[in-house]
Design an enzyme around this catalytic site. Structure first.
Site, PDB file in Angstrom:
ATOM      1  N   GLN A 154       0.891  -1.160   0.000  1.00 25.76           N
ATOM      2  CA  GLN A 154       0.000   0.000   0.000  1.00 25.76           C
ATOM      3  C   GLN A 154       0.928   1.207   0.000  1.00 25.76           C
ATOM      4  O   GLN A 154       1.891   1.247   0.753  1.00 25.76           O
ATOM      5  CB  GLN A 154      -0.858   0.036   1.268  1.00 25.76           C
ATOM      6  CG  GLN A 154      -1.882  -1.066   1.362  1.00 25.76           C
ATOM      7  CD  GLN A 154      -3.099  -0.824   0.493  1.00 25.76           C
ATOM      8  OE1 GLN A 154      -3.103   0.064  -0.343  1.00 25.76           O
ATOM      9  NE2 GLN A 154      -4.095  -1.638   0.679  1.00 25.76           N
ATOM     10  N   SER A 155       0.613   2.206  -0.822  1.00 30.94           N
ATOM     11  CA  SER A 155       1.578   3.293  -1.002  1.00 30.94           C
ATOM     12  C   SER A 155       1.844   4.095   0.256  1.00 30.94           C
ATOM     13  O   SER A 155       2.961   4.480   0.536  1.00 30.94           O
ATOM     14  CB  SER A 155       1.111   4.258  -2.075  1.00 30.94           C
ATOM     15  OG  SER A 155       0.603   3.560  -3.148  1.00 30.94           O
ATOM     16  N   THR A 156       0.795   4.390   1.010  1.00 32.56           N
ATOM     17  CA  THR A 156       1.016   5.239   2.168  1.00 32.56           C
ATOM     18  C   THR A 156       0.526   4.543   3.424  1.00 32.56           C
ATOM     19  O   THR A 156      -0.287   3.630   3.366  1.00 32.56           O
ATOM     20  CB  THR A 156       0.247   6.567   2.023  1.00 32.56           C
ATOM     21  OG1 THR A 156      -1.130   6.243   1.959  1.00 32.56           O
ATOM     22  CG2 THR A 156       0.650   7.317   0.783  1.00 32.56           C
TER      23      THR A 156
END
Ligand SMILES: [Zn+2]
Length: 688
Positions: free
Chosen positions: A24-26
């Site tokens: 998940q990117s963030t």
């Protein structure tokens, strides 16, 4: 493609591991988007369905919370690529695999490696074999689209922000003293103490005209300045801190206080080495500037005046000029003076002393400058400049250089010897490499094991040889930077000319500073009982100069002992003005270098507690006019007449022309009030 799945998965794939990459990117997505994470983990079941045992499905999820924009700081992705490259992976699983990497380069690299190592790729849509052209084309497209998507997303987002900012609708973080109020937009902070503190800052600046003076005032008055916590759990919480120069400057420069809505005053730039630097933009390039957008503490005109004022004082103080090229100012050690007390670079202040020429002072503001502390130390530069100049003239003599050149020559001679020694090392490495090659050639190629180890050995020897050769060349070229004859002549000529050029009054000070810069690294100054200046020459030699402290204005007025003694003697006979005249005739000067006059003699008498002529005469038994008239019982007029007639001994005792008298000896001892005038001049009595 799912239908072909069974054909694509072969026994050789199943022998290897399946890798599930979860990302998940963030961190925010990690917490909020649990659904997606669940889906990613669910892919594990797909792998099991295709025939991989559950314990061979390896999950790589160390990149949770990392953006896919670049692979460089994503440890998990790197690991995945490594495992695929080593041929450990039979299949790579990912939800929308193209999102493995949002950067095309990383993605295509992974595809390439997958194709070479015959690794399959699986996402929710299906299973792909990158070794097949069609599948690779599809995967490549997916990657490109993914990157494009990111780009479009970002551009839209940025565009939206900029448009909003242009209309003044984007909510920006506010400086302390201003707050967002629901329904009312930006307003002054309702906290009165905060408001007053911000007002006081601007008022003090208006009164003093300088940021540093403002800081000093806050410091002296013990007033703290409010600040709000920018982020984190306590975001927006108020705290009170000492006002620093940086904080004051930031507030003074902030157009929000003038009621203006401003966006894009600066720009972040990414440097080649990955660091990010903030760059301030001129007012004309600000993205948005809307005046009178909200209530402020000052007017826009006031803001512009402050900007002007700050810029002027910054120029006057020469901020950011510490490393600048030499300028016309007289301070020789510009940019080279270091403070011996705290290690900071010293600034130059030009001040006026008694003469008309401005005098350079080396000033260290110390670390407290930002908080309005007193300066660390301040030293008058005149003497230091002269002493350092003399030191240079002394250091750069033909003899000194001759010596240096002789040493250089001696070293060159020694180098030839060490050069031969170093070359031995290369010869030896060459021999060993040849020997290893020879052994390798001799062995039977069928005997793989032996041949391999011998080949490895040969390779090691070849590397060692290359290293030895390289090292030898490096040392050799370093040694050969000797000095040839023409250079030598030039250097000697310079040494002969140097003192002349240095002392020539026509040489601009800028040139002197340049020459100084060629010879001297820096000078560390300490002011204690004496001033010590530690000069560090280029090349490492050091020399410490000790100089007497320059006299203070008061000290400089103190008269030399010898002159004082002369004054003492003169005062036995002369009034102040007369003594000054005598001293001037003898060519004496005051401590400050001026001619004497009655006031300077008066000052010397006062400061050294010397008695004046009048006091000395009175001590010796002379009487004032009042005393003698009382004693003799005569009028002042009669006394004057006697004096003119020479009937009584009298003399002037000071510059005002006051007379002192001496009683005739026969009367002085009688102790009676016998008027001497009664016999000779009866009229005198009647006049009293
Ligand atoms: Zn200092």
């Amino acid at each position: 493609m799912s239908s072909e799945a069974p054909q694509k998965v072969s026994a050789s794939h199943l022998r290897r591991n399946a890798y599930l990459y979860v990302r998940q990117s963030t961190m925010r997505q990690v917490f909020e988007n649990t659904e997606s994470t669940q889906r990613q983990y669910a892919l594990r079941q797909r792998a099991v369905a295709l025939g991989w045992p559950l314990d061979r499905v390896i999950v790589i999820d160390s990149d949770l919370g990392m953006s896919g924009a670049s692979a460089s700081d994503r440890e998990g992705f790197q690991k995945l690529v490594a495992e695929v490259g080593l041929g450990h992976a039979g299949i790579v699983l990912g939800l929308e695999v193209s999102r493995l990497a949002r950067n095309s380069t990383d993605w295509h690299r992974l595809l390439e490696i997958c194709a070479l190592s015959e690794t399959l790729i699986l996402d929710e849509d299906g299973i792909y074999d990158p070794a097949h052209f069609n599948d690779r084309l599809l995967l490549g497209l997916k990657g490109t689209m993914s990157e494009a998507e990111l780009h479009v997303l970002r551009a839209r987002l940025r565009g939206g922000i900029l448009n909003k900012a242009r209309r003044g609708e984007l909510r920006c973080p506010l400086p302390v003293g201003l707050v967002h109020l629901a329904g009312a937009g930006v307003v002054l902070d309702p906290d009165q103490q905060v408001q007053q503190s911000v007002r006081l800052l601007f008022q003090t600046f208006a009164r003093t005209g300088a940021a540093s003076a403002t800081v000093k005032y806050f410091r002296q008055q013990g007033i703290l300045f409010p600040t709000r916590v920018a982020r984190g759990t306590h975001q927006g919480a108020l705290s009170w801190v000492p006002l620093s120069l940086g904080r004051a400057a930031q507030a003074l420069h902030n157009p929000w206080y003038a009621g203006a809505y401003v966006y894009g005053r600066g720009r972040w730039r990414k440097l080649a080495d990955g660091r990010i630097r903030h760059q301030r933009l001129p007012k004309s390039e600000w993205h948005a500037l809307i005046k009178d957008a909200h209530p402020g503490y000052i007017s826009w005109e006031e803001y512009e005046r402050i900007e002007q004022r700050l810029q002027e004082s910054a120029q006057a103080l020469g901020w950011g000029r510490t490393h600048s090229p030499p300028r016309e100012g007289s301070a020789l050690l510009q940019g080279r003076a270091l403070c011996g007390l705290c290690g900071n670079r010293m600034h130059i202040h030009y001040g006026q002393r008694s003469g008309s020429q401005p005098v350079a002072n080396y000033v260290c503001f110390g670390r407290g400058r930002g908080f309005g502390d007193p300066v660390c130390q301040s030293i008058v530069g005149t003497q230091i400049d002269i002493a350092v100049g003399e030191l240079l003239v002394e250091a750069v003599t033909p003899m000194a250089l001759e010596l240096a050149l002789a040493v250089q020559q001696e070293i060159t001679a020694r180098l030839d010897e060490s050069d031969r020694l170093r070359h031995r090392a290369v010869e030896r490495a060459q021999y060993e490499a040849d020997h290893a090659r020879h052994r390798y050639m001799q062995v039977d190629p069928a005997n793989r094991l032996v041949a391999d180890s011998l080949e490895a050995d040969w390779n090691v020897k070849l590397r060692a040889l290359a290293c030895a050769q390289e090292e030898y060349q490096r040392q050799r070229s370093a040694d050969r930077r000797g000095i040839d004859e023409t250079a030598r002549a030039r250097i000697l000529a310079l040494a002969t000319d140097f003192p002349a050029i240095w002392r020539d009054p026509n040489t601009p000070q800028r040139e002197r500073k340049r020459m100084l810069g060629l010879l001297i690294e820096d000078v560390t100054l300490i002011k204690q009982r004496q001033i010590s200046a530690a000069v560090r020459f280029r090349g490492g030699a050091t020399k410490t100069l000790s100089l007497p402290r320059p006299l203070t204005a008061q000290q400089r007025r103190v008269t030399h002992d010898d002159v004082r003694r002369q004054i003492d003697t003169l005062l036995d006979e002369y009034t102040d003005a007369q003594a000054a005249h005598r001293l001037n005739e003898r060519g004496m000067r005051t401590g400050a270098g001026d001619a004497f006059d009655s006031s300077s003699i008066h000052w010397v008498r006062f400061s050294h507690k010397l008695k004046s002529l009048r006091e000395r005469l009175l001590d010796a038994g002379w009487l004032t006019g009042k005393q003698i008239t009382a004693k003799l019982g005569v009028t002042r007029t009669a006394l004057g007449r006697w004096r003119q007639a020479g009937r009584i001994q009298a003399r002037i005792c000071n510059d005002r022309g006051e007379w002192l008298y001496r009683l005739p000896d026969e009367l002085a001892n009688s102790g009676e009030n016998i008027p001497i005038g009664t016999t000779d001049n009866p009229t005198a009595r009647g006049a009293v």
